[in-house]
Design a protein around this motif. Structure first.
Motif, PDB file in Angstrom:
ATOM      1  N   ILE A  72      53.564  47.720  38.981  1.00 48.41           N
ATOM      2  CA  ILE A  72      53.522  46.440  39.677  1.00 48.41           C
ATOM      3  C   ILE A  72      53.544  46.709  41.167  1.00 48.41           C
TER       4      ILE A  72
ATOM      5  N   ALA B  50      53.299  41.937  44.845  1.00 53.02           N
ATOM      6  CA  ALA B  50      53.071  40.910  43.828  1.00 53.02           C
ATOM      7  C   ALA B  50      54.295  39.999  43.725  1.00 53.02           C
TER       8      ALA B  50
ATOM      9  N   ILE C 262      56.361  37.649  41.299  1.00 51.26           N
ATOM     10  CA  ILE C 262      56.520  37.367  39.873  1.00 51.26           C
ATOM     11  C   ILE C 262      57.803  36.578  39.666  1.00 51.26           C
TER      12      ILE C 262
ATOM     13  N   ILE D  31      56.984  40.920  31.664  1.00 52.42           N
ATOM     14  CA  ILE D  31      55.856  41.790  31.996  1.00 52.42           C
ATOM     15  C   ILE D  31      56.027  43.125  31.281  1.00 52.42           C
TER      16      ILE D  31
ATOM     17  N   VAL E  30      51.265  47.249  31.473  1.00 48.38           N
ATOM     18  CA  VAL E  30      50.681  46.243  32.352  1.00 48.38           C
ATOM     19  C   VAL E  30      50.553  46.801  33.764  1.00 48.38           C
ATOM     20  N   THR E  31      49.386  46.562  34.392  1.00 46.83           N
ATOM     21  CA  THR E  31      49.191  46.843  35.807  1.00 46.83           C
ATOM     22  C   THR E  31      48.972  45.519  36.522  1.00 46.83           C
ATOM     23  N   ILE E  32      49.766  45.278  37.572  1.00 50.30           N
ATOM     24  CA  ILE E  32      49.612  44.086  38.396  1.00 50.30           C
ATOM     25  C   ILE E  32      49.398  44.555  39.834  1.00 50.30           C
TER      26      ILE E  32
ATOM     27  N   CYS F 173      49.215  39.563  43.785  1.00 48.36           N
ATOM     28  CA  CYS F 173      49.140  38.700  42.596  1.00 48.36           C
ATOM     29  C   CYS F 173      50.326  37.747  42.552  1.00 48.36           C
TER      30      CYS F 173
ATOM     31  N   VAL G  96      52.406  35.625  39.547  1.00 47.70           N
ATOM     32  CA  VAL G  96      52.608  35.402  38.119  1.00 47.70           C
ATOM     33  C   VAL G  96      53.824  34.513  37.956  1.00 47.70           C
TER      34      VAL G  96
ATOM     35  N   ILE H 210      53.021  38.776  29.713  1.00 46.06           N
ATOM     36  CA  ILE H 210      51.824  39.611  29.841  1.00 46.06           C
ATOM     37  C   ILE H 210      52.122  40.996  29.295  1.00 46.06           C
TER      38      ILE H 210
ATOM     39  N   ILE I 202      45.847  43.181  35.815  1.00 41.78           N
ATOM     40  CA  ILE I 202      45.661  42.016  36.665  1.00 41.78           C
ATOM     41  C   ILE I 202      45.294  42.520  38.062  1.00 41.78           C
ATOM     42  N   ASP I 203      44.096  42.195  38.530  1.00 39.86           N
ATOM     43  CA  ASP I 203      43.614  42.750  39.791  1.00 39.86           C
ATOM     44  C   ASP I 203      44.116  41.950  40.995  1.00 39.86           C
TER      45      ASP I 203
END
Length: 330
Positions: free
Chosen positions: A257, A261, A263, A268, A272-274, A278, A280, A285, A290-291
């Motif tokens: 992460i 980002a 969140i 999460i 998972v890559t955030i 980003c 959220v 997830i 998530i780009d």
């Protein structure tokens, strides 16, 4: 040593993401695929990286100059998409001595320092797979050297797949083989493949050995991108410890992460890559990427690729959402 990296393809199997960015810049475990590929050469001396670009190639140049400023790089544009050999041949006038050819959707674990004492004329890195039909395979004789390379075989009798990683001691000899390939119009499925050019050298006595690899991650399709993301997170790219003690979210490692980002009230992970920027909120997830700049609200996502600046709200399913798209706004 010069390293040639062909990356001019359109990446059609990764659409819609590759409509707006080249496949090598797909984010996996916190950085673009190309960043992970360049990391493979950190322990050997590389005199020059030669990038064969095409679709959205300016983004490749911008990424390398910004994030790998110490890399000596040159770029050639492949304007006609007619094969791997013609792509590599664009660098003919600047190649000399030994070379590596590495395809950008190939991440392997191997000790490249051994090449300093390599006795063979060429090396092909290989791995056994269940279904070799969308790759090239190597046939190895009793003496341990390759006798034949077959691109995209129609059967599964031989599953020793070449993973898109080659070493050639004499780069100019290989350029002459490509010239012969083109002069004789030797094609497979109407394209000039490296396997056919290498076969010309094998028939003339070139000694090529194979180097098996245990780890080969292919970033050519959504499902393999997600598998690569999982592998990298499980092997050194997890940064979940940065978020220990955060009572607002539940983080299930491994994850990567970006610290920027935002969140809130979310679960999460795992896998998972955030990316940076980003948002959220109120979401669950797992097994997803998530780009940059994407926003997920009240979402339940699994096995999903969400593009840059995309927005997904209140849906439960698997997503493959391109850049700057919106899903869930009724």
């Amino acid at each position: 040593m010069q390293v040639v990296i062909p990356l001019a393809g359109f990446g059609t199997r990764l659409r819609p993401h590759t409509f707006t960015k080249p496949k090598p810049l797909i984010n996996v475990a916190g950085k673009p695929v190309l960043g992970h590929v360049l990391e493979m050469f950190e322990n050997i001396k590389v005199d020059e990286f030669i990038f064969i670009t095409g679709h959205l190639g300016d983004q490749i140049e911008n990424y390398v100059s910004k994030f790998h400023p110490n890399v000596k790089a040159r770029y050639f544009e492949q304007k006609e998409m007619n094969g791997q050999s013609t792509a590599v041949y664009l660098a003919k006038d600047i190649l000399s001595g030994p070379m590596l050819i590495v395809f950008v959707d190939t991440i392997v674990e191997t000790d490249l320092s051994l090449l300093a004492n390599e006795a063979a004329d060429a090396v092909a890195w290989v791995k056994q797979v269940e279904d070799p039909r969308r790759f090239g395979v190597a046939l190895v004789g009793k003496d341990g050297y390759v006798t034949k390379l077959i691109e995209k075989p129609e059967d599964m009798n031989n599953n020793l797949v070449v993973v898109g990683f080659y070493y050639l001691k004499d780069s100019q000899a290989f350029m002459r083989a490509i010239e012969e390939q083109m002069a004789k119009n030797i094609k497979t499925k109407n394209e000039y493949f490296l396997a056919d050019a290498l076969q010309i050298l094998l028939d003339k006595g070139m000694k090529m050995r194979v180097q098996p690899v245990d780890v080969w991650e292919d970033c050519g399709k959504p499902e393999t991108v997600l598998h690569t993301n999982q592998y990298l997170l499980e092997n050194g790219r997890d940064n979940s410890k940065l978020f220990e003690g955060n009572c607002d979210n539940i983080i299930i490692p491994p994850v990567h992460i970006d610290p920027s980002a935002h969140i809130t009230r979310s679960v999460i992970g795992p896998n998972v890559t955030i990316a940076a920027g980003c948002k959220v909120e109120g979401s669950i997830i797992r097994d997803s990427i998530i780009d940059e700049g994407a926003m997920i609200q009240t979402g339940l996502l699994a096995h999903s690729l969400i593009g840059k600046d995309a927005r997904v709200i209140g849906k439960y399913r698997t997503f493959n959402v391109g850049d700057s798209s919106e899903v869930g706004f009724e």
